[in-house]
Design an enzyme around this catalytic site. Structure first.
Site, mmCIF file in Angstrom:
data_model
loop_
_atom_site.group_PDB
_atom_site.id
_atom_site.type_symbol
_atom_site.label_atom_id
_atom_site.label_comp_id
_atom_site.label_asym_id
_atom_site.label_seq_id
_atom_site.Cartn_x
_atom_site.Cartn_y
_atom_site.Cartn_z
ATOM 1 N N TYR A 94 0.858 -1.193 0.000
ATOM 2 C CA TYR A 94 0.000 0.000 0.000
ATOM 3 C C TYR A 94 0.886 1.231 0.000
ATOM 4 O O TYR A 94 1.876 1.284 0.734
ATOM 5 C CB TYR A 94 -0.895 0.000 1.244
ATOM 6 C CG TYR A 94 -1.759 1.239 1.376
ATOM 7 C CD1 TYR A 94 -2.813 1.474 0.496
ATOM 8 C CD2 TYR A 94 -1.523 2.177 2.381
ATOM 9 C CE1 TYR A 94 -3.610 2.606 0.620
ATOM 10 C CE2 TYR A 94 -2.327 3.318 2.513
ATOM 11 C CZ TYR A 94 -3.366 3.528 1.625
ATOM 12 O OH TYR A 94 -4.154 4.652 1.749
ATOM 13 N N ASP A 138 9.226 2.722 -0.009
ATOM 14 C CA ASP A 138 8.172 3.406 0.739
ATOM 15 C C ASP A 138 8.277 2.937 2.189
ATOM 16 O O ASP A 138 7.836 1.848 2.545
ATOM 17 C CB ASP A 138 6.801 3.080 0.143
ATOM 18 C CG ASP A 138 5.671 3.774 0.916
ATOM 19 O OD1 ASP A 138 5.972 4.450 1.925
ATOM 20 O OD2 ASP A 138 4.502 3.619 0.517
ATOM 21 N N LYS A 177 4.001 8.627 9.211
ATOM 22 C CA LYS A 177 3.717 7.990 10.503
ATOM 23 C C LYS A 177 4.674 8.451 11.626
ATOM 24 O O LYS A 177 4.519 9.543 12.130
ATOM 25 C CB LYS A 177 3.662 6.470 10.329
ATOM 26 C CG LYS A 177 2.528 6.115 9.321
ATOM 27 C CD LYS A 177 2.073 4.682 9.325
ATOM 28 C CE LYS A 177 0.774 4.549 8.545
ATOM 29 N NZ LYS A 177 0.862 4.052 7.192
HETATM 30 C C1 LIG Z 1 0.290 4.627 5.846
HETATM 31 C C2 LIG Z 1 1.044 4.429 4.604
HETATM 32 C C3 LIG Z 1 0.939 5.308 3.512
HETATM 33 C C4 LIG Z 1 -0.041 6.444 3.492
HETATM 34 O O1 LIG Z 1 0.222 7.388 4.484
HETATM 35 P P1 LIG Z 1 -0.969 8.384 4.934
HETATM 36 O O2 LIG Z 1 -0.293 9.259 5.945
HETATM 37 O O3 LIG Z 1 -2.054 7.528 5.478
HETATM 38 O O4 LIG Z 1 -1.373 9.135 3.721
HETATM 39 C C5 LIG Z 1 1.759 5.105 2.422
HETATM 40 N N1 LIG Z 1 2.638 4.097 2.389
HETATM 41 C C6 LIG Z 1 2.768 3.222 3.407
HETATM 42 C C7 LIG Z 1 3.780 2.134 3.331
HETATM 43 C C8 LIG Z 1 1.956 3.360 4.539
HETATM 44 O O5 LIG Z 1 2.075 2.477 5.531
#
Ligand SMILES: *Cc1c(COP(=O)(O)O)cnc(C)c1O
Length: 428
Positions: free
Chosen positions: A144, A239, A267
């Site tokens: 994701y 990511d 995060k």
């Molecule tokens: C949470 C997450 C996102 C999205 O971040 P948001 O702050 O919710 O927009 C993108 N990539 C990864 C790997 C994530 O865990």
């Protein structure tokens, strides 16, 4: 358990928000029932609107590595907040947080702060396209990357496919530039590069895929991605919105000692406030506006209150043994829960890395999204409900991971293991 107040608030919220929530997984649809409305948190504990107390392993989906309402974070935030909450002009706090990160992370030479993980990834993709002059991206089923158009794409059938959009409202023209392949599959990536290599701007991967189960990849596979992107003059994006500052201060890049071209964060970086970031070498980052031609901006980017929270939280993460302690606690919890599971009829295995864990009703080492048995989620639904009754809060989906933080005490871990042991009775 009395949930009267939460249920009332949820009924009211249904009038205001689609599904009663401001982010879909909060609606409890995949575990059934209605969401708890949270009133406060302190350390590893949260309290709902009816006053029920829980040991929390959701941690706001990862950001709260120090636990809720951490004193150090709150102190720094309140000092800064009274001097104004946003200026739209640079502040020293941005320098401080950037310096803290860059001087302790050899994978980033320059950074740009944004306001969410989605924004960080979206910008990183644009940077990869702007830098390489190529347009396609390659992503993996089971990772994701936030909710921007190009990344809301899931695999079609076949080894190498242009995906299908996984959301209404994503135009086919966008989907056609996103190639989706299975994790842990070198052939699929090789074939994609053979077919489209000269037009692939980047591979993007969660090096520790933790948004669709915990699909741990071999280091050898990540190294393969590093090598093939180099070979085709394509970029490798890690990511690390979840794994950054979570499995170590240098995230998965440091854990596996693999150097990506661009890294994204979110995060934990914001200490519980909305912050994201992307970083790379000076050379790659020189393509970002106003130095370069890749445009990216933000009214609240580098927000001083959020920077303050990030500085306070990341400073704690840099203390000696911080990550070792978290990993030790995680091992203790995971081993304890696994030992408490005696049901011979339903397989059960907890996967973990650093302070991330994932509960799977399977004995396999699951490395791909396809290997997750969706039917096994019926067991998670029962477990989730029983754990709530016993004072343990997990994110409301069997595809989500749990997080251990600095605030979890020995007593919390022991209580959690006991709560699991009781909850397992409902599966029998
Ligand atoms: C949470 C997450 C996102 C999205 O971040 P948001 O702050 O919710 O927009 C993108 N990539 C990864 C790997 C994530 O865990």
């Amino acid at each position: 358990m009395n949930r009267t107040k939460s249920n009332e608030l949820y009924t009211e919220a249904l009038n205001y928000f689609p599904g009663g929530v401001n982010s879909p997984v909060r609606a409890f649809r995949s575990v059934g029932g209605t969401p708890l409305f949270i009133k406060k948190g302190k350390g590893a504990h949260i309290w709902d609107a009816d006053g029920n107390e829980f040991i929390d392993y959701c941690a706001s989906w990862g950001p709260l590595i120090l636990g809720h309402a951490n004193d150090t974070v709150l102190k720094k935030v309140s000092e800064v907040m009274y001097n104004g909450t946003s200026f739209g002009a640079p502040t020293e706090l941005e320098n401080e947080l950037a310096k803290l990160i860059i001087s302790n992370n050899k994978y980033v030479e320059k950074i740009r702060f944004v306001s969410s993980g989605t924004e960080a990834v979206m910008s990183a993709i644009r940077l990869a396209r702007g830098y390489t002059g190529k347009s396609k991206i390659l992503k993996f089923e089971g990772c994701y990357h936030g909710h921007s158009d190009s990344l809301l794409v899931k695999a079609g059938s076949g080894l190498v496919t242009f995906g299908n959009s996984s959301s209404a409202g994503v135009p086919e023209s966008v989907v056609n530039d996103t190639i989706v392949v299975s994790l842990n599959n070198k052939d699929a990536v090789t074939k994609a590069f053979e077919q489209f290599g000269n037009d692939i701007a980047c591979i993007i991967i969660e090096p520790i895929p933790a948004n669709n189960g915990l699909l741990l990849q071999d280091k050898d596979y990540l190294q393969f991605l590093r090598d093939i992107t180099k070979q085709y003059k394509s970029l490798l994006i890690f990511d690390e919105v979840i794994s950054g500052f979570r499995v170590g201060f240098e995230g998965a890049a440091g854990y596996y000692e693999i150097t990506p071209d661009i890294v994204t964060y979110g995060k934990i970086i914001g200490g519980g406030f909305p912050v994201g970031a992307y970083g790379a070498s000076k050379e790659i980052m020189s393509n970002i506006s106003p130095d370069g031609a890749v445009y990216q901006a933000g009214t609240l980017s580098g927000n001083p209150v959020a920077m303050a929270a990030g500085i306070a939280q990341l400073s704690e993460c840099l203390k000696p043994n911080f990550y070792k302690n978290l990993a030790d606690k995680t091992k203790q919890l995971v081993d304890g829960i696994q030992a408490a599971y005696t049901n011979k009829n339903i397989p059960f295995k907890i996967h973990a890395i650093g302070s991330i864990f994932w509960i799977a009703f399977s004995n396999d080492n699951i490395k791909t999204a396809e290997a997750i048995d969706s039917d096994s989620m019926k067991h998670f639904r029962l477990l989730h409900a029983a754990l709530l009754e016993n004072g343990v809060y997990l994110g409301p989906s069997g595809y989500e991971v749990g997080f251990i933080g600095e605030a979890h005490t020995q007593q919390d871990l022991e209580k959690t293991i006991a709560a699991f042991a009781k909850a397992f009775e409902v599966l029998a």
